[in-house]
Design an enzyme around this catalytic site. Sequence first.
Site, PDB file in Angstrom:
ATOM      1  N   ASP A 194       0.861  -1.167   0.000  1.00  0.00           N
ATOM      2  CA  ASP A 194       0.000   0.000   0.000  1.00  0.00           C
ATOM      3  C   ASP A 194       0.911   1.236   0.000  1.00  0.00           C
ATOM      4  O   ASP A 194       2.111   1.127   0.295  1.00  0.00           O
ATOM      5  CB  ASP A 194      -0.876  -0.037   1.254  1.00  0.00           C
ATOM      6  CG  ASP A 194      -1.692   1.210   1.444  1.00  0.00           C
ATOM      7  OD1 ASP A 194      -2.278   1.692   0.467  1.00  0.00           O
ATOM      8  OD2 ASP A 194      -1.737   1.717   2.582  1.00  0.00           O
ATOM      9  N   ASP A 196      -0.312   5.069   0.930  1.00  0.00           N
ATOM     10  CA  ASP A 196      -0.615   6.025   1.993  1.00  0.00           C
ATOM     11  C   ASP A 196      -0.493   5.377   3.371  1.00  0.00           C
ATOM     12  O   ASP A 196      -1.068   4.308   3.630  1.00  0.00           O
ATOM     13  CB  ASP A 196      -2.033   6.573   1.827  1.00  0.00           C
ATOM     14  CG  ASP A 196      -2.168   7.455   0.596  1.00  0.00           C
ATOM     15  OD1 ASP A 196      -1.241   7.442  -0.244  1.00  0.00           O
ATOM     16  OD2 ASP A 196      -3.184   8.144   0.468  1.00  0.00           O
ATOM     17  N   SER A 282      -2.483   1.500  -4.732  1.00  0.00           N
ATOM     18  CA  SER A 282      -2.914   2.599  -3.881  1.00  0.00           C
ATOM     19  C   SER A 282      -4.322   3.059  -4.211  1.00  0.00           C
ATOM     20  O   SER A 282      -4.699   3.136  -5.380  1.00  0.00           O
ATOM     21  CB  SER A 282      -1.947   3.786  -4.039  1.00  0.00           C
ATOM     22  OG  SER A 282      -2.393   4.901  -3.291  1.00  0.00           O
ATOM     23  N   GLY A 283      -5.066   3.371  -3.142  1.00  0.00           N
ATOM     24  CA  GLY A 283      -6.339   4.031  -3.311  1.00  0.00           C
ATOM     25  C   GLY A 283      -6.156   5.514  -3.568  1.00  0.00           C
ATOM     26  O   GLY A 283      -7.128   6.249  -3.721  1.00  0.00           O
ATOM     27  N   ASP A 350      -1.905  -1.090   5.748  1.00  0.00           N
ATOM     28  CA  ASP A 350      -2.322  -0.631   7.078  1.00  0.00           C
ATOM     29  C   ASP A 350      -3.826  -0.521   7.253  1.00  0.00           C
ATOM     30  O   ASP A 350      -4.306  -0.442   8.387  1.00  0.00           O
ATOM     31  CB  ASP A 350      -1.702   0.741   7.371  1.00  0.00           C
ATOM     32  CG  ASP A 350      -2.386   1.846   6.593  1.00  0.00           C
ATOM     33  OD1 ASP A 350      -2.946   2.759   7.234  1.00  0.00           O
ATOM     34  OD2 ASP A 350      -2.368   1.810   5.356  1.00  0.00           O
ATOM     35  N   ASN A 353      -9.007  -1.513   3.648  1.00  0.00           N
ATOM     36  CA  ASN A 353      -9.061  -1.772   2.204  1.00  0.00           C
ATOM     37  C   ASN A 353      -7.842  -2.547   1.714  1.00  0.00           C
ATOM     38  O   ASN A 353      -7.742  -2.864   0.531  1.00  0.00           O
ATOM     39  CB  ASN A 353      -9.222  -0.468   1.417  1.00  0.00           C
ATOM     40  CG  ASN A 353      -8.029   0.452   1.550  1.00  0.00           C
ATOM     41  OD1 ASN A 353      -7.325   0.431   2.559  1.00  0.00           O
ATOM     42  ND2 ASN A 353      -7.790   1.269   0.543  1.00  0.00           N
TER      43      ASN A 353
END
Length: 410
Positions: A194, A196, A282-283, A350, A353
């Site tokens: 991930d 962020d 990544s979102g 973390d 999602n």
Amino acid sequence: MTTSLATPPSYADTPTLLVKIFGKDRPGITAGLFDTLAAFAVEVVDIEQLVTRGRITLCALVTAPSTGTATEGELRATVHSWAESMKLEAEIISGTGDNRPRGTGRSHVTVLGHPLTAETTAAIAAAITSTGGNIDRIFRLAKYPVIAVEFDVSGTETPGLRTALAMEGARHGVDVAVVASGLQRRAQRLVVMDVDSTLIQDEVIELFAAHAGCEEQVAEVTARAMRGELDFEQSLHARVELLAGLDESVVEKVRTEVRLTPGARTLVRTLKRLGYQVGVVSGGFTQVTDALQEELGLDFAQANTLEVVDGKLTGRVTGEIVDREGKARLLRRFAEQAGVPLAQTVAIGDGANDLDMLNAAGLGVAFNAKPVVREAAHTAVNVPFLDTVLYLLGITREEVEAADGEEDED
């Protein structure tokens, strides 16, 4: 004893001697001991040596002298005499056969402490014993920025051991990671992270929101998503809408504001040296992840894309949405492209999602994660250094520093 190369030697009924040497370490001790033993034509069954703060412990399991040659008593006297001449202590124990077989069910237990206390170590060891496990070996992986120690455990299955040690680690405020032993641990060749709050310290949407003057509104939408009032895709669209009209020049400003997590460069650099492929999902937004991919030399990167028309953000995203299911889907896609079985992948994240991705990977690591993520992932790391993930793969701090030193020399 003569054996075929195709058949491993069997010492089941063979008289053997465990020769143990202790004392101040210096060059020549190992050679000196085996020079001494060579006079008795013994075979070496096993060897283990450890040096701690300048003190050596050297153990050699050898066959007893054969009938018709020198006696065991002569060997003992000679070894003790040699040890005394070297100002070392010697102990020799008679027995039969090789080491006892290790129990089925083998795991690597990595403990990360800052500090690691004697009380905590005792509790971890007792918890291992309570599951029926036996500690076969302990060694230190790193002494900073955290103490990292690995226990090799046999005799108990990994899932039950993981559950018991997770509770003990939480009780004592240390991270305990349990992974199954085997070739797969060394063969993991794709790591996907991930971005962020994992690869970077920031939430990219909040950096954009600061420039748009809508930080509070974005925070409220995020809070609604955390409360379960919005799913990720709904919250993504709601937050991006607040960025409508923002000048495209803000993208470059946000890129300069992004802060890598401590240890991120070391993690990626070391993995790449080992031949791993590394990617991010990544979102957040490709406007940032593309720059990270170039800066760190990542093999894969996928995120949402902010739509830009006439130099302005439209408040919409384009292309494939990267949400919870999307991250797991991309992990599988990257693994296929890399030619790596899913069982040989590592995922790090973390947030909620990230859970599908963490569970799909061969090893899922919750990094400074929310409680629900820590409980569901294979293992958790709760120190602010991303390169501690290397210890879960059996890579030591000394090996990392040695590789860095060689590169500096080049």
